[in-house]
Design a protein around this motif. Sequence first.
Motif, PDB file in Angstrom:
ATOM      1  N   LYS A 143       3.317  -0.687  -5.308  1.00  0.00           N
ATOM      2  CA  LYS A 143       2.029  -0.598  -4.603  1.00  0.00           C
ATOM      3  C   LYS A 143       1.097  -1.738  -5.007  1.00  0.00           C
ATOM      4  CE  LYS A 143       1.200   3.436  -6.438  1.00  0.00           C
ATOM      5  NZ  LYS A 143       2.423   3.596  -7.253  1.00  0.00           N
ATOM      6  N   SER A 144       0.912  -1.923  -6.321  1.00  0.00           N
ATOM      7  CA  SER A 144      -0.004  -2.973  -6.789  1.00  0.00           C
ATOM      8  C   SER A 144       0.543  -4.339  -6.427  1.00  0.00           C
ATOM      9  CB  SER A 144      -0.189  -2.896  -8.311  1.00  0.00           C
ATOM     10  OG  SER A 144      -0.766  -1.670  -8.668  1.00  0.00           O
ATOM     11  N   THR A 145       1.848  -4.504  -6.559  1.00  0.00           N
ATOM     12  CA  THR A 145       2.469  -5.790  -6.234  1.00  0.00           C
ATOM     13  C   THR A 145       2.200  -6.155  -4.778  1.00  0.00           C
ATOM     14  OG1 THR A 145       4.211  -5.454  -7.862  1.00  0.00           O
ATOM     15  CG2 THR A 145       4.681  -7.003  -6.080  1.00  0.00           C
ATOM     16  N   MET A 155      -8.428  -2.042  -3.106  1.00  0.00           N
ATOM     17  CA  MET A 155      -8.840  -1.249  -4.273  1.00  0.00           C
ATOM     18  C   MET A 155      -7.591  -0.661  -4.918  1.00  0.00           C
ATOM     19  SD  MET A 155     -12.064   0.736  -2.499  1.00  0.00           S
ATOM     20  CE  MET A 155     -13.376   0.538  -3.692  1.00  0.00           C
ATOM     21  N   ASP A 156      -7.342  -1.052  -6.161  1.00  0.00           N
ATOM     22  CA  ASP A 156      -6.144  -0.572  -6.861  1.00  0.00           C
ATOM     23  C   ASP A 156      -6.526   0.562  -7.806  1.00  0.00           C
ATOM     24  OD1 ASP A 156      -3.645  -0.210  -7.881  1.00  0.00           O
ATOM     25  OD2 ASP A 156      -3.338  -2.298  -8.477  1.00  0.00           O
ATOM     26  N   GLU A 157      -6.280   1.784  -7.395  1.00  0.00           N
ATOM     27  CA  GLU A 157      -6.647   2.975  -8.171  1.00  0.00           C
ATOM     28  C   GLU A 157      -8.080   2.889  -8.697  1.00  0.00           C
ATOM     29  OE1 GLU A 157      -3.642   4.612 -10.805  1.00  0.00           O
ATOM     30  OE2 GLU A 157      -2.259   3.042 -10.157  1.00  0.00           O
ATOM     31  N   PRO A 158      -9.052   2.724  -7.798  1.00  0.00           N
ATOM     32  CA  PRO A 158     -10.419   2.445  -8.252  1.00  0.00           C
ATOM     33  C   PRO A 158     -11.085   3.617  -8.962  1.00  0.00           C
ATOM     34  CG  PRO A 158     -10.418   2.877  -5.905  1.00  0.00           C
ATOM     35  CD  PRO A 158      -8.970   2.800  -6.335  1.00  0.00           C
TER      36      PRO A 158
HETATM   37 MG   LIG Z   1      -0.117  -0.131  -9.755  1.00  0.00          MG
END
Ligand SMILES: [Mg+2]
Length: 265
Positions: free
Chosen positions: A56-58, A185-188
């Motif tokens: 997901k983050s990638t 937004m990455d797990e904000p």
């Molecule tokens: Mg991640």
Amino acid sequence: MYDTNRLENAVGQDDIKISARKVQVFYGDKHAIKDVDVDIQDKTVTAFIGPSGCGKSTFLRCINRMNDTIPIARIEGDIKLDGEDIYDKRVDPVQLRARIGMVFQKPNPFPKSIYDNVAYGPRIHGLSRNRAELDEIVERSLRGAALWNEVKDRLQEPGTGLSGGQQQRLCIARAVATSPEVLLMDEPCSALDPIATGQVEELIEQLRQEFSVVIVTHSMQQAARVSQKTAFFHLGNLVEYGDTDDIFTKPQDSRTEAYISGRIG
Ligand SMILES: [Mg+2]
Ligand SMILES: Nc1ncnc2c1ncn2[C@@H]1O[C@H](COP(=O)(O)OP(=O)(O)OP(=O)(O)O)[C@@H](O)[C@H]1O
């Protein structure tokens, strides 16, 4: 895998802000993102969900070229913003990141005053002609991040002196100060308490009136609350993408079904 034709039929072409095709990411030999196709719509909140390590983050970092800063990362495929290739040699990644802002899991205010945190982007991109205009941008951004009332009397104090939830809203204000077209937004909310989480979720709903928001979350309740579209990733593949209601009530793929019912994750 997942059918691009079906996707293009389902989504009006006019509404597409970001279009990704055949995106691959490698970290050295590790194939972290495999052949991902997706269209992200304008003025929509899109949630990326899936088990830890699924990419997901990638994939999120591909959208504003943050992976460029990771030396072993290699990206293939095509990502377009309003039809323009963001990996074109003529695109300056710093300019791109003003248009496609990012908020991270851990609030990361600069070691500067609250004011200077928000003014940072507008200053480096020359978005104001004088102090009065800059003041205006800072106020508008802090209001947009639902933080103005809490900080208006202490703008010269360090951003790092705020509470965790306030710091995250400061980082959102910093990201919206350059008037981005997309906010990633990455797990904000993962470092926030329920009250601050609620504030950020309300904010996301307001932000999408103006631009598109992509949010990575481990909370399926949060995905269901804030997003209109959901993409489910598994082992580097985008397994399923569609209306959030459909993904949560009638997933098409058994892996999605297993994840949302808590059997994998
Ligand atoms: Mg991640
Ligand atoms: N900088 C890096 N160097 C090498 N491998 C990496 C790097 N970043 C991520 N990876 C690997 O790529 C894969 C995808 O990682 P990624 O961080 O995108 O997953 P994620 O879905 O965001 O997970 P989480 O939910 O835990 O944040 C994982 O196998 C991870 O170990």
